[in-house]
Write an enzyme that holds these catalytic residues in place. Sequence first.
Site, mmCIF file in Angstrom:
data_model
loop_
_atom_site.group_PDB
_atom_site.id
_atom_site.type_symbol
_atom_site.label_atom_id
_atom_site.label_comp_id
_atom_site.label_asym_id
_atom_site.label_seq_id
_atom_site.Cartn_x
_atom_site.Cartn_y
_atom_site.Cartn_z
ATOM 1 N N CYS A 10 1.023 -1.165 0.037
ATOM 2 C CA CYS A 10 0.167 -0.028 -0.071
ATOM 3 C C CYS A 10 0.784 1.327 0.026
ATOM 4 C CB CYS A 10 -0.885 -0.046 0.985
ATOM 5 S SG CYS A 10 -2.046 -1.374 1.336
ATOM 6 N N GLY A 38 0.122 0.584 -5.097
ATOM 7 C CA GLY A 38 -1.413 -0.472 -4.956
ATOM 8 C C GLY A 38 -2.556 0.231 -5.848
ATOM 9 N N ASN A 113 -0.060 0.963 5.955
ATOM 10 C CA ASN A 113 0.957 0.106 5.043
ATOM 11 C C ASN A 113 1.546 -0.882 5.634
ATOM 12 O OD1 ASN A 113 3.958 0.871 2.877
ATOM 13 N ND2 ASN A 113 2.431 -0.849 2.817
ATOM 14 N N GLY A 114 1.424 -2.147 5.491
ATOM 15 C CA GLY A 114 2.327 -3.106 6.130
ATOM 16 C C GLY A 114 1.469 -4.293 6.294
ATOM 17 N N TYR A 257 12.345 -3.272 -6.145
ATOM 18 C CA TYR A 257 11.171 -3.446 -7.032
ATOM 19 C C TYR A 257 10.165 -2.252 -6.722
ATOM 20 C CZ TYR A 257 6.640 -4.744 -8.752
ATOM 21 O OH TYR A 257 5.396 -4.803 -9.005
ATOM 22 N N SER A 298 10.522 -1.702 -13.948
ATOM 23 C CA SER A 298 11.540 -1.922 -12.617
ATOM 24 C C SER A 298 12.848 -2.709 -12.905
ATOM 25 C CB SER A 298 10.775 -2.726 -11.777
ATOM 26 O OG SER A 298 10.101 -3.776 -12.183
HETATM 27 P P1 AMP Z 1 6.558 -13.906 -11.908
HETATM 28 O O1 AMP Z 1 6.099 -13.906 -13.638
HETATM 29 O O2 AMP Z 1 5.527 -14.788 -11.215
HETATM 30 O O3 AMP Z 1 7.843 -14.540 -12.092
HETATM 31 O O4 AMP Z 1 6.740 -12.392 -11.579
HETATM 32 C C1 AMP Z 1 7.867 -11.690 -11.733
HETATM 33 C C2 AMP Z 1 7.348 -10.506 -12.327
HETATM 34 O O5 AMP Z 1 6.469 -9.698 -11.383
HETATM 35 C C3 AMP Z 1 8.507 -9.517 -12.151
HETATM 36 O O6 AMP Z 1 8.707 -8.975 -13.543
HETATM 37 C C4 AMP Z 1 8.211 -8.442 -10.944
HETATM 38 O O7 AMP Z 1 8.655 -7.031 -11.783
HETATM 39 C C5 AMP Z 1 6.980 -8.545 -10.733
HETATM 40 N N1 AMP Z 1 6.814 -8.697 -9.071
HETATM 41 C C6 AMP Z 1 7.923 -9.131 -8.595
HETATM 42 N N2 AMP Z 1 7.358 -9.397 -7.255
HETATM 43 C C7 AMP Z 1 5.878 -8.436 -7.163
HETATM 44 C C8 AMP Z 1 5.220 -8.070 -6.152
HETATM 45 N N3 AMP Z 1 5.524 -8.472 -4.650
HETATM 46 N N4 AMP Z 1 4.109 -7.385 -6.745
HETATM 47 C C9 AMP Z 1 4.008 -7.260 -7.650
HETATM 48 N N5 AMP Z 1 4.842 -7.358 -8.917
HETATM 49 C C10 AMP Z 1 5.909 -8.214 -8.435
#
Ligand code: AMP
Length: 475
Positions: A10, A38, A113-114, A257, A298
Amino acid sequence: MSEGLIKEECGVFGIYSPEEQNVAHRVYAGLTALQHRGQEAAGIAVNRDRKIRYHKGLGLVSEVFSGETLKELGCGRIAVGHVRYSTSGKNTVANAQPMVVRHVKGQLALCHNGNLINSFELRRELELKGCIFQSTSDTEVISYLITRNRLLSASIEEAVCRTMSEIRGAYSLVMMSPAKLIACRDELGIRPLCYGITEDGCHVFASESCALNAAGAKLVRELEPGELLVADENGIRSVREHCGRQKEALCVFEYIYFARPDSVIEGVSVHEARRRAGKYLAEEYPVEADLVIGVPDSGLDAALGYAEASGIPYGTGLVKNKYIGRTFILPEQEQRNDMVRMKLNAIGAVLKGKRVVMIDDSIVRGTTSAYIVKLLREAGAEEVHVRISAPPFLHPCFYGVDVNSENSLIANGNSVARIARQIGADSLGFLSVDKCLLLASEDQRDRLCAACFNGRYPAGRPEADPETMAGNWLT
Ligand code: AMP
């Protein structure tokens, strides 16, 4: 997963103005800058003449608030706002924030947030005393505790201080009472929270400094772990009863990230930290290649760092559709695949015949990387070397970041070589945990939470098993 396991990524925001003005607009600006934290729900509460009006709903800030709703919220001297991304459980308006409650001494609007690690126990204790909850979020537990403690305390800040002794885990809170704006941060400082001031003398709190800037404020400093700041007609005051009790543990994933690159956390520019991650990756996993590209958004800063350190040219190989939300939160794998396809496309003219180093910030389930590697090959890339600016995710997060249960994490039980095969990469390298801790400032380095990578939980794990507790309070 039970609803009790709602995890929230958040953004929180609050403003105290010495004069009445259109505070809703300034919160709107701040929340828009925090939108990356969020995208599921947003809300603003405005305090005018000690009365709190609020509006919240599901969707992006720009979807939830029209010019009309902002006008209706109108002017005031204090306002708070929230953007929410619940990663499991129901995304209902009841769980949206600010959480506004009435109690014998007035109203309270609370943004959080948390994630607490003892909310199950606290909630059960309150329920056994007759409390009725309207939402499944731990923020409601906090608001109950504050209002209960308010009955025993001379001031709202004293009630918040008492509450801080009861709650454990990660929390950055921004709240307003009829006359005060209050912000506080958990004793470990897991989630960020900063304080700024505008030219016209408004006190502003926000999850990230980019939101202070968007609302016309300059960063003054971050709240210390355990610190509580009160803004009211007497100015700003710090309550430090909870400071210095525990070793700090800022979440390292903020640098990797979560935060926006133009934010500054604990004196470190997030952009610079990511660029450094790219440099470390180039040192740890060099490769002969023709082009370095980042996965937008990112992965871009780390890609720049990799290119600078390796001498391999940096290029734009992928384009992201900016108008699509997150793929990460979709429940079905099929939906996630479709969304990634809609979201990213490759530029053949840049990639054709090239040996490409592709940098992303993380691999969770592997969906995104597998798709992108395929996309790059289809666009003509001859080799695809994947470099990840985070260590492998091995453990769940209990402090407010969506890192899945162990068994859905591709790195769990798989060697790097096997993950490389699964995502179709010619080679793969993850940033080491040691190097990842170097992303923070020098004095912060041994004071980071990297539990999702090393399994060391500075605030502990939830005491009660949420799955068995669930039946006690979920219907
Ligand atoms: P995946 O496709 O499941 O391997 O997720 C990896 C992608 O999700 C990466 O491109 C990250 O930028 C993004 N990502 C990683 N951690 C998070 C998170 N906690 N919340 C949202 N997006 C994330």
